[in-house]
Scaffold this motif. Structure first.
Motif: not given
Length: 520
Positions: A160-164, A168-170, A241-254
């Motif tokens: 569900p988070m993938y589809f959200i 619905f993201g940026g 150092p496993f964090h690099t996906w979060l800035p993109d996902a957090g920024a583009e998610a609604p």
């Protein structure tokens, strides 16, 4: 006799999700109403369980337990139970969901009302149905007491988070969604290999958490299995150092999706450290503790510096969360009651504070059709209520005394200081850096010369105020009187430390004059 309480807690949002997806096209308003009603009922159900949860001495660690055979030949059970750690995280998750539903009420009605100008028009019915389905998996992952069942919920949350994010993201939503999915999938595959290794090496023919504790062979086997679980949880958290996906996902998610992603889903990683890594692999946990503590401290400082350089508001908030997860990791692997309790309390309070911050940033972005900090100068002059909520969210993010996050941060640093003084002292500099990036964000968006772009902004309406009020109330309430939540958390943390053979360090008292065995 099997307790059906937790099955009921899972069934309520599941039925809500099914009902929303079953609605005919165009019934978006009814979908929103069902989502709000079901999410409020789910939160009320969680509160009832919290009131019935026993914290008295001698009470069972896991309560409301129920177990039903799922795959008999493999010893897999549909098993659930709540300890204090799982209970407070479920309560936080079920509170955030109705807040997200209210805050996202108009987000997808049209292109103009969408969170970002580049976002396509999407069915609100699909969004709220996905949120309800996500709530089912969030509850399940915290309540599962069978390791295989936990893994199933751990992976199911991705869908569900993938589809959200992707729907619905940026403007870069597809890239962010794919990056989120691939990182999490790699971690999940490592964890699956380790789950199989735990089952084979334990010799218990069971996946039940209580059966596996104390039965994993020591030595190289335990260390490799620990790493499989740890990397999966470190990616989910995410820990540097496993964090690099979060800035993109957090920024583009609604905004609502980002609030759930960072506020709840990421807590599954730090929850996994406490629930699975430490009790199942005590020797390996002690062996790898110092490197993990060093990574946690690096994450606090590294993410803080990156946050200060961001021009995108949502990316900035995402980086602040990476820093906060460094504090949580520091508390967990300090192996002290204060550190562990502070870490769990931090998970709850970070969810409240960051959820609030993402929601109010979403309100701002929806009005300005931009995420750039430079576009919002002087906003508080025309939207004083929004400015006030933004300030409260920012002060909570920097752990101002009197707010809930301060107690959490204090306990984690106190617990770490008793065993690792140098690392704790270095980590405290993160508090100063947090004040810088939060106050700079507030100053550049809410204060200063009034930008022409924001001069026509409307202030928060009644629905938006209702969405943020519960979070604000709890931030202050737990900052002033956190004892009820700490009392729930403490027994579970103490049991976890007992599983890994750790006790709190004894205080060292200075020698008293004349108390030298009779020698002068």
């Amino acid at each position: 006799m099997h307790n059906l309480s937790l099955l009921g807690l899972l069934a309520v949002p599941l039925l809500g999700s099914v009902a929303i997806f079953a609605l005919p096209a165009g019934r978006d308003q009814l979908a929103k109403q069902i989502a709000l009603l079901i999410s409020v009922l789910t939160f009320g159900y969680a509160i009832v369980l919290g009131v019935a949860f026993k914290t008295t001495e001698g009470a069972d660690r896991f309560q409301f337990t129920g177990s039903w055979v799922w795959i008999k030949n493999l010893g897999v059970h549909f098993a659930f139970g709540l300890d204090g750690i799982a209970l407070v995280l479920i309560a936080m998750a079920t509170l955030l969901v109705p807040c997200v539903v209210l805050s996202s009420w108009r987000s997808f009605d049209s292109v103009e009302d969408a969170e970002e100008l580049q976002a396509p028009t999407r069915s609100p019915k699909a969004f709220f149905g996905l949120v309800m389905l996500l709530e089912v998996f969030m509850i399940g992952v915290f309540a599962a007491t069978d390791v295989f069942l936990f893994y199933v919920f751990f992976e199911a949350m991705l869908v569900p988070m993938y589809f959200i994010i992707g729907s619905f993201g940026g403007p870069r939503r597809q890239y962010a969604a794919m990056k989120f999915f691939l990182y999490s999938l790699v971690g999940g595959l490592l964890m699956l290999a380790s789950v199989i290794g735990v089952y084979v090496s334990s010799g218990t023919s069971s996946f039940a958490f209580t059966d596996l504790v104390g039965h994993i062979p020591t030595g190289a086997t335990q260390k490799w299995l620990f790493l499989g679980f740890f990397i999966a949880f470190a990616i989910k958290a995410p820990l540097f150092p496993f964090h690099t996906w979060l800035p993109d996902a957090g920024a583009e998610a609604p905004a609502g999706g980002a609030a759930l992603l960072v506020g709840v889903l990421d807590k599954v990683g730090t929850f996994g450290f406490l629930r699975y890594c430490l009790p199942l692999f005590p020797e390996a946990s002690r062996y790898f503790a110092r490197p993990i503590l060093i990574l946690s401290v690096i994450g606090v400082l590294y993410a803080a510096f990156l946050a200060m350089g961001q021009r995108d508001m949502k990316r900035l908030v995402a980086y602040t969360s990476v820093a906060h997860f460094g504090f949580i990791g520091l508390g967990i692997f300090a192996f002290t009651t204060q550190g562990g309790t502070g870490a769990v309390l931090y998970m709850v309070n970070h969810g409240l504070a960051t959820g609030l911050l993402f929601i109010v940033v979403g309100f701002l972005v929806a009005r300005g059709k931009s995420r750039q900090i430079a576009d919002f100068s002087g906003t508080a002059k025309v939207t004083p209520r929004m400015g006030g909520v933004f300030l409260i969210a920012g002060l909570a993010a920097l752990a101002l005394p009197g707010m809930s996050t301060f107690i959490s941060e204090f306990l984690t640093l106190l617990g770490a200081f008793t065993r690792h003084k140098a690392l704790a002292i270095i980590a405290t500099t993160g508090i100063i850096l947090a004040a810088l990036y939060v106050l700079l964000l507030y100053q550049r968006t809410m204060q200063g010369r009034l930008s022409e772009k924001v001069s026509g902004f409307r202030d928060l309406n009644a629905r938006e105020l209702l969405a943020v009020t519960p979070l604000i109330v709890l931030i202050f309430a737990l900052g002033i009187y956190p004892k009820p939540v700490i009392d729930i958390i403490n027994p579970a943390v103490t049991s976890t430390l007992h599983d890994i053979g750790q006790t709190d360090p004894q205080p060292q008292h200075a020698a008293q004059p004349g108390n030298d065995g009779g020698h002068k």
